[in-house]
Design an enzyme around this catalytic site. Structure first.
Site, PDB file in Angstrom:
ATOM      1  N   TYR A 171      42.382  30.028   0.803  1.00  0.00           N
ATOM      2  CA  TYR A 171      41.610  30.074   2.046  1.00  0.00           C
ATOM      3  C   TYR A 171      41.884  28.884   2.958  1.00  0.00           C
ATOM      4  CZ  TYR A 171      37.532  27.737  -0.415  1.00  0.00           C
ATOM      5  OH  TYR A 171      36.677  26.933  -1.124  1.00  0.00           O
ATOM      6  N   GLU A 172      41.570  29.101   4.236  1.00  0.00           N
ATOM      7  CA  GLU A 172      41.899  28.177   5.330  1.00  0.00           C
ATOM      8  C   GLU A 172      43.406  27.924   5.418  1.00  0.00           C
ATOM      9  OE1 GLU A 172      39.365  24.938   6.307  1.00  0.00           O
ATOM     10  OE2 GLU A 172      37.734  25.723   5.066  1.00  0.00           O
ATOM     11  N   GLY A 173      44.170  28.958   5.117  1.00  0.00           N
ATOM     12  CA  GLY A 173      45.627  28.877   5.172  1.00  0.00           C
ATOM     13  C   GLY A 173      46.216  28.717   3.790  1.00  0.00           C
ATOM     14  N   SER A 203      38.892  20.838   9.106  1.00  0.00           N
ATOM     15  CA  SER A 203      38.261  21.439   7.928  1.00  0.00           C
ATOM     16  C   SER A 203      39.155  21.429   6.688  1.00  0.00           C
ATOM     17  CB  SER A 203      37.825  22.874   8.234  1.00  0.00           C
ATOM     18  OG  SER A 203      38.940  23.714   8.456  1.00  0.00           O
ATOM     19  N   ARG A 204      40.471  21.456   6.861  1.00  0.00           N
ATOM     20  CA  ARG A 204      41.360  21.500   5.701  1.00  0.00           C
ATOM     21  C   ARG A 204      41.228  20.284   4.791  1.00  0.00           C
ATOM     22  NH1 ARG A 204      46.424  24.398   8.892  1.00  0.00           N
ATOM     23  NH2 ARG A 204      45.821  26.555   8.354  1.00  0.00           N
TER      24      ARG A 204
END
Length: 409
Positions: A385-387, A241-242
């Protein structure tokens, strides 16, 4: 630049670009100001097949894989990163399900996912568990044929607009990280309610909510991949997803340049267009080069991912296995380092480009009726977001240390 895209990818680019210009652009300022989820755009996304881009034809998808999803996300975010999140967050919520689901679970959920009839969301973050996913407090305790879920999730994108939530929780708190699992929880299940709706800096048209679970009974058939395997699926999900977030960041950067360059060409000071001033021109050149470099990094990565992902999906459908298990047979290792690199570079580029574009355009860019300030507000979330960018650096250095240790250097 030509990134060796295939016919389907080119069709995705063309269709998404047209959709963004004709449908998203007229709505973006109004929806951002109102902080409202756009039902109109949701229906447009459904009609265009946007939700099924990355899913196989068996379930009504288009079979485009990770690259098509990233390309669509870039083009939509080039116009409005907030509206782009409707198909984007549904994909994020569904990727762990699709990786871990049994054939029976895929039959239950994938048709409505691909058509967009049902939206998905990913529920990982908690008040005390953000970058450290192992610190989560939400629990699911087995009770016969059900799990009893208690806890709170927050900062959940798409909020109460979703229909299914892939929830990361602990089925065995005593085992720590090895006790983390994933459950699919349907909206409307008794005891599942929504708390605070967040008021945000950017991506304001995508609602962000708190999820509250109070003795929620979830059928054991909604468990993904077995107890204790949740952290593995979280990590695998973020690997895939990243690059989507990186593509979104590229879209934001490109969109900011799309607004800036025409303005600099027509705005005159001291009798000449200000884009002819060398200091400004050189800055624009640097920003454009970084944006293109980010794009090259994203699509080089997603094309390599699809060389494994698409055959794994095909094999899972033929063999009646999970996509995760088929990927294990095919791939040589995780994509963590490269996904982190793409997200880190592109997110930082988006923030730099949007910030500098506001400065280049001056006072007009600070005003709400000129779209640049929105690009700057939206860009920031790609660093979070997402890290966060710091987590991406941790992932990269951990991979590098391991690689060089293995070589004995």
């Amino acid at each position: 630049m030509d990134y060796a895209i295939n016919e389907m990818e080119q069709e995705t680019l063309n269709a998404t670009r047209e959709l963004a210009q004709k449908k998203l652009k007229p709505l973006r300022a109004e929806m951002d100001a109102k902080e409202q989820f756009s039902k109109e755009m949701y229906e447009e996304f459904r009609k265009s097949g946007m939700f099924g881009l990355w899913l196989p034809e068996k379930y009504g998808g288009l079979g485009g894989g990770i690259t098509c999803l990233a390309m669509a996300f870039e083009e939509l975010s080039r116009v409005c990163a907030g509206l782009a999140l409707t198909p984007g967050t549904s994909a994020l919520g569904a990727i762990p399900m699709f990786l871990a689901a049994t054939p029976q679970q895929r039959e239950r959920w994938c048709y409505d996912l691909a058509s967009g009839k049902k939206l998905w969301a990913f529920a990982l973050t908690e008040p005390e568990a953000g970058s450290d996913a192992t610190a989560l407090k939400t629990t699911a305790i087995k009770d016969g044929d059900y799990y009893i879920v208690n806890g709170t999730k927050h900062f959940i994108s798409t909020g109460k607009e979703a229909d299914f939530y892939t929830v990361v929780l602990s089925t065995n708190p005593a085992r720590g990280a090895r006790g983390i699992s994933m459950l699919v929880i349907e909206k409307g299940t008794p005891g599942f309610t929504f708390g605070k709706k967040e008021e945000k800096m950017g991506i304001r048209t995508n609602p962000t909510y708190e999820l509250i679970f109070d003795n929620v009974r979830v059928p054991k058939e909604n468990l993904l991949g077995g107890e204790g395997r949740g952290l593995l699926y979280v990590q695998e999900t973020l690997d895939y997803s990243r690059p989507g977030v990186a593509a979104q960041a590229v879209g934001i950067a490109q969109g900011a340049l799309d607004e800036t360059i025409p303005y600099l060409r027509t705005r005159k000071q001291f009798g000449q267009p200000i884009i002819t001033f060398q200091a400004l021109a050189h800055k624009v050149a640097e920003l454009a080069a970084k944006t293109e470099a980010g794009r090259a990094l994203v699509y080089t990565l997603t094309h390599k991912m699809d060389e494994e992902f698409l055959p794994a999906v095909k094999a899972a459908l033929e063999n009646g296995t999970t996509v995760h298990d088929e990927l294990k047979k095919i791939k040589g290792g995780r994509w963590t380092k490269y996904s982190a690199m793409a997200k880190l570079f592109c997110a930082n580029t988006a923030m730099e480009v949007a910030d500098e574009c506001v400065t280049l355009c001056g006072g007009v860019a600070y005003m709400r009726d000129f779209p640049l300030e929105k690009y700057m507000r939206d860009a920031k979330i790609t660093q979070i977001y997402e890290g966060t960018v710091h987590i991406q650096k941790n992932e990269i250095i951990a991979a590098l240390i391991k690689e060089y240790a293995a070589k004995g250097e």
